[in-house]
Design a protein around this motif. Structure first.
Motif, PDB file in Angstrom:
ATOM      1  N   LYS A   1      -8.392  -4.219   5.200  1.00 45.91           N
ATOM      2  CA  LYS A   1      -7.004  -4.234   4.707  1.00 45.91           C
ATOM      3  C   LYS A   1      -6.099  -2.819   5.156  1.00 45.91           C
TER       4      LYS A   1
ATOM      5  N   VAL B   1       0.843  -1.077  -0.098  1.00 40.79           N
ATOM      6  CA  VAL B   1       0.180  -0.125   0.022  1.00 40.79           C
ATOM      7  C   VAL B   1       0.909   1.336  -0.057  1.00 40.79           C
TER       8      VAL B   1
ATOM      9  N   ILE C   1      -5.024   7.644   3.271  1.00 40.15           N
ATOM     10  CA  ILE C   1      -6.156   7.414   3.954  1.00 40.15           C
ATOM     11  C   ILE C   1      -5.634   7.340   5.503  1.00 40.15           C
ATOM     12  N   LEU C   2      -4.730   6.964   5.903  1.00 41.23           N
ATOM     13  CA  LEU C   2      -4.242   7.272   7.278  1.00 41.23           C
ATOM     14  C   LEU C   2      -4.410   8.588   7.705  1.00 41.23           C
TER      15      LEU C   2
ATOM     16  N   ASP D   1     -13.285   8.886   1.861  1.00 43.03           N
ATOM     17  CA  ASP D   1     -12.208   9.319   1.085  1.00 43.03           C
ATOM     18  C   ASP D   1     -12.582  10.392   0.233  1.00 43.03           C
TER      19      ASP D   1
ATOM     20  N   LEU E   1     -14.418   2.881   6.048  1.00 45.72           N
ATOM     21  CA  LEU E   1     -14.126   3.666   4.690  1.00 45.72           C
ATOM     22  C   LEU E   1     -15.186   3.782   3.832  1.00 45.72           C
TER      23      LEU E   1
ATOM     24  N   CYS F   1      -0.092   6.580  12.644  1.00 49.01           N
ATOM     25  CA  CYS F   1      -0.747   5.057  12.861  1.00 49.01           C
ATOM     26  C   CYS F   1      -0.227   4.327  13.850  1.00 49.01           C
TER      27      CYS F   1
ATOM     28  N   GLN G   1      -4.101   0.310   4.937  1.00 50.06           N
ATOM     29  CA  GLN G   1      -4.457   1.342   3.804  1.00 50.06           C
ATOM     30  C   GLN G   1      -3.157   2.159   3.720  1.00 50.06           C
ATOM     31  N   PRO G   2      -3.002   3.005   2.565  1.00 54.13           N
ATOM     32  CA  PRO G   2      -2.133   3.962   2.217  1.00 54.13           C
ATOM     33  C   PRO G   2      -2.100   5.018   3.163  1.00 54.13           C
TER      34      PRO G   2
ATOM     35  N   ILE H   1     -13.305  -1.435   7.348  1.00 52.13           N
ATOM     36  CA  ILE H   1     -11.826  -1.466   6.743  1.00 52.13           C
ATOM     37  C   ILE H   1     -11.353  -2.772   7.176  1.00 52.13           C
TER      38      ILE H   1
END
Length: 347
Positions: free
Chosen positions: A126, A21, A132-133, A149, A119, A62, A128-129, A124
């Motif tokens: 998976k 990601v 998104i964080l 988003d 999301l 994160c 996240q990039p 969610i």
């Protein structure tokens, strides 16, 4: 033995999943404490700064609590990871944390209430990039566990005509608290819009470092909350992205908390970032009298005129590109504010 399994799974599986990601290992620190978490070690801290830089802890976005691949959602070890994640995230001022078994299970949780984070309405499941964080930092709160988003602008149907009606209602508020000076009315109105605009920008991408009260957090002590925010944007401890706006915020001293609340309620109807009409021109036209415009030589060029002039100026452009046009002769407070907000948006 279990700890060794977790460490192996992180090294063998989690870093590769993060890389998928777009999060490189150099932006992560494993099994370390932070100045805020004290003795509590985070399995993986993810930051906007590389782990070799002094700004790593300041830019953490994160926390990932990682269990071994045999762990499943709801078992004792998963619940223990949630307990630890909640505690560490709170100390680090993160509104959420992540739990994973480093294999096929990932969940994001609200640090305030342990709700699963969604999301765009979907849980969610998976990693996240970074983008998104960052949005998770800006949007997750005690009352919200759903990350948008693409922000849906509920006020997108508001027109310039609606806004002018709101300006008329603001004029009534200013009359009630004996604000007579046109510049005072303009500055106060623009100031409130700047506060709303900054909050909208923060919904898209977080620029403040640490907890700062924004538009939706104000009340019931609106005057005190807004005064605190004005102080915060000039405090380097909270970042310097909005520092230039500190001196642009001038709210009349005649306003009481009750009038702060009324103005907030009136302007809360709008989404000013990309609203589609000239906010600041409308404010100037509404509050500046004809006499004042003549005395100061300040006249507003209507949007349909500037549009035609821009099209004529750029008619020979063969390729679409990001072009900015500056009017170096602009003299009104509203026009200069408009240009600076446009610059901020472009950043």
């Amino acid at each position: 033995m279990v700890k060794k399994e977790e460490t192996n799974d992180i090294v063998q599986n989690l870093y590769s999943a993060l890389a998928e990601v777009g999060i490189d290992k150099v932006f992560c620190k494993q099994d370390v404490t932070t100045q805020n978490s004290l003795l509590e070690r985070g399995d993986i801290w993810v930051s906007l700064s590389e782990h070799t830089k002094k700004t790593f802890e300041r830019d953490i976005v994160c926390l990932i609590e990682a269990k071994h691949k045999k762990c499943v959602i709801g078992d004792a070890e998963w619940q223990d990871a949630m307990r630890q994640g909640k505690s560490k995230a709170a100390k680090q001022n993160l509104p959420y944390y992540v739990v994973t078994n480093c294999k096929d299970l990932v969940r994001f949780y609200n640090a305030a209430n342990d709700e699963e984070v969604a999301l765009d309405g979907m849980a969610i499941t998976k990693l996240q990039p970074i983008k998104i964080l960052i949005k998770a930092l800006a949007q997750i709160s005690e009352n919200n566990s759903d990350i948008k988003d693409k922000i849906e602008v509920s006020s997108s149907s508001r027109t310039e005509s609606d806004f002018r009606k709101s300006l008329y209602r603001l004029k009534e508020i200013y009359r009630a608290c004996a604000i007579k000076d046109s510049e005072d009315k303009i500055n106060t109105t623009v100031s409130f819009i700047i506060l709303k605009y900054i909050a909208e920008m923060e919904q898209e991408e977080r620029h403040f470092i640490g907890p700062v009260k924004l538009w939706n957090d104000y009340g019931p002590n609106f005057k005190s909350d807004i005064s605190g925010f004005i102080s915060d944007i000039s405090n380097p401890e909270y970042g310097t992205f909005y520092t230039d706006f500190h001196d642009m915020i001038e709210i009349s001293g005649r306003l009481t908390n009750n009038y702060y609340a009324k103005i907030h309620a009136e302007l809360d109807k709008y989404h000013f970032h990309g609203c589609g009409f000239d906010i600041y021109g409308a404010i100037y036209e509404e509050f500046a009298s004809k006499k004042e415009k003549k005395e100061f030589g300040e006249y507003y060029t209507r949007r349909h005129i500037t549009k035609v002039i821009s099209e004529l100026l750029l008619k020979n452009e063969l390729y679409p590109r990001d072009i900015k046009i500056c009017d170096p002769a602009c003299g009104t407070p509203s026009r200069s504010v408009s240009i600076r907000l446009g610059y901020l948006s472009a950043r």
